[in-house]
Scaffold this motif. Structure first.
Motif, short mmCIF file in Angstrom:
data_model
loop_
_atom_site.label_atom_id
_atom_site.label_comp_id
_atom_site.label_asym_id
_atom_site.label_seq_id
_atom_site.Cartn_x
_atom_site.Cartn_y
_atom_site.Cartn_z
N GLY A 9 0.78 -1.22 0.00
CA GLY A 9 0.00 0.00 0.00
C GLY A 9 0.81 1.27 0.00
N GLY A 10 2.14 1.18 -0.01
CA GLY A 10 2.96 2.37 0.07
C GLY A 10 2.82 3.31 -1.11
N TRP A 11 2.54 2.78 -2.28
CA TRP A 11 2.44 3.63 -3.48
C TRP A 11 1.28 4.60 -3.36
CZ3 TRP A 11 -2.00 3.35 -6.38
CH2 TRP A 11 -2.82 2.25 -6.14
N GLN A 12 0.20 4.20 -2.69
CA GLN A 12 -0.93 5.11 -2.58
C GLN A 12 -0.75 6.13 -1.47
OE1 GLN A 12 -3.79 2.08 -1.89
NE2 GLN A 12 -3.99 2.55 0.26
N HIS A 13 0.08 5.82 -0.48
CA HIS A 13 0.30 6.75 0.63
C HIS A 13 1.20 7.91 0.22
CE1 HIS A 13 -1.92 4.24 3.33
NE2 HIS A 13 -1.18 3.20 2.99
N ALA A 14 1.90 7.79 -0.85
CA ALA A 14 2.72 8.90 -1.34
C ALA A 14 1.85 10.10 -1.71
CB ALA A 14 3.56 8.47 -2.52
N THR A 15 0.65 9.84 -2.18
CA THR A 15 -0.24 10.95 -2.52
C THR A 15 -0.70 11.69 -1.28
OG1 THR A 15 -2.17 9.49 -2.52
CG2 THR A 15 -1.05 9.85 -4.62
N PHE A 16 -0.86 11.00 -0.16
CA PHE A 16 -1.25 11.65 1.08
C PHE A 16 -0.12 12.55 1.57
CE2 PHE A 16 -3.70 7.52 1.87
CZ PHE A 16 -4.78 7.97 1.13
#
Length: 80
Positions: A9-16
């Motif tokens: 899930g790290g790739w989506q947390h970069a947007t946060f």
């Protein structure tokens, strides 16, 4: 490949994180590259330490290489 993306899930947390930093175009890629580099260095240093502390035969026979390496350094009472 989709399974790999869903399992990490790290790739989506970069947007946060991009919404929280100043100058995200510069800071975020730099932080991600430095973070990946640091994690890689820690991983490689750990494996080099195993190679210095244990022989290949000991590593092949061990179900817990890290515990055996700690036992080599701190004695058998330190390793679980």
């Amino acid at each position: 490949m989709v399974g790999v993306l869903w399992s990490y899930g790290g790739w989506q947390h970069a947007t946060f994180a991009a919404a929280e930093v100043r100058d995200a175009r510069r800071t975020l890629p730099l932080a991600m590259v430095i973070g990946a580099f640091v994690v890689t260095l820690i991983y490689l240093a750990t494996n080099v330490a195993y190679l210095f502390l244990l022989t290949p035969a000991q590593m092949a026979a061990s179900p817990r290489v890290a515990a055996d390496a700690v036992g080599t350094v701190l004695g058998p009472r330190a390793a679980p």
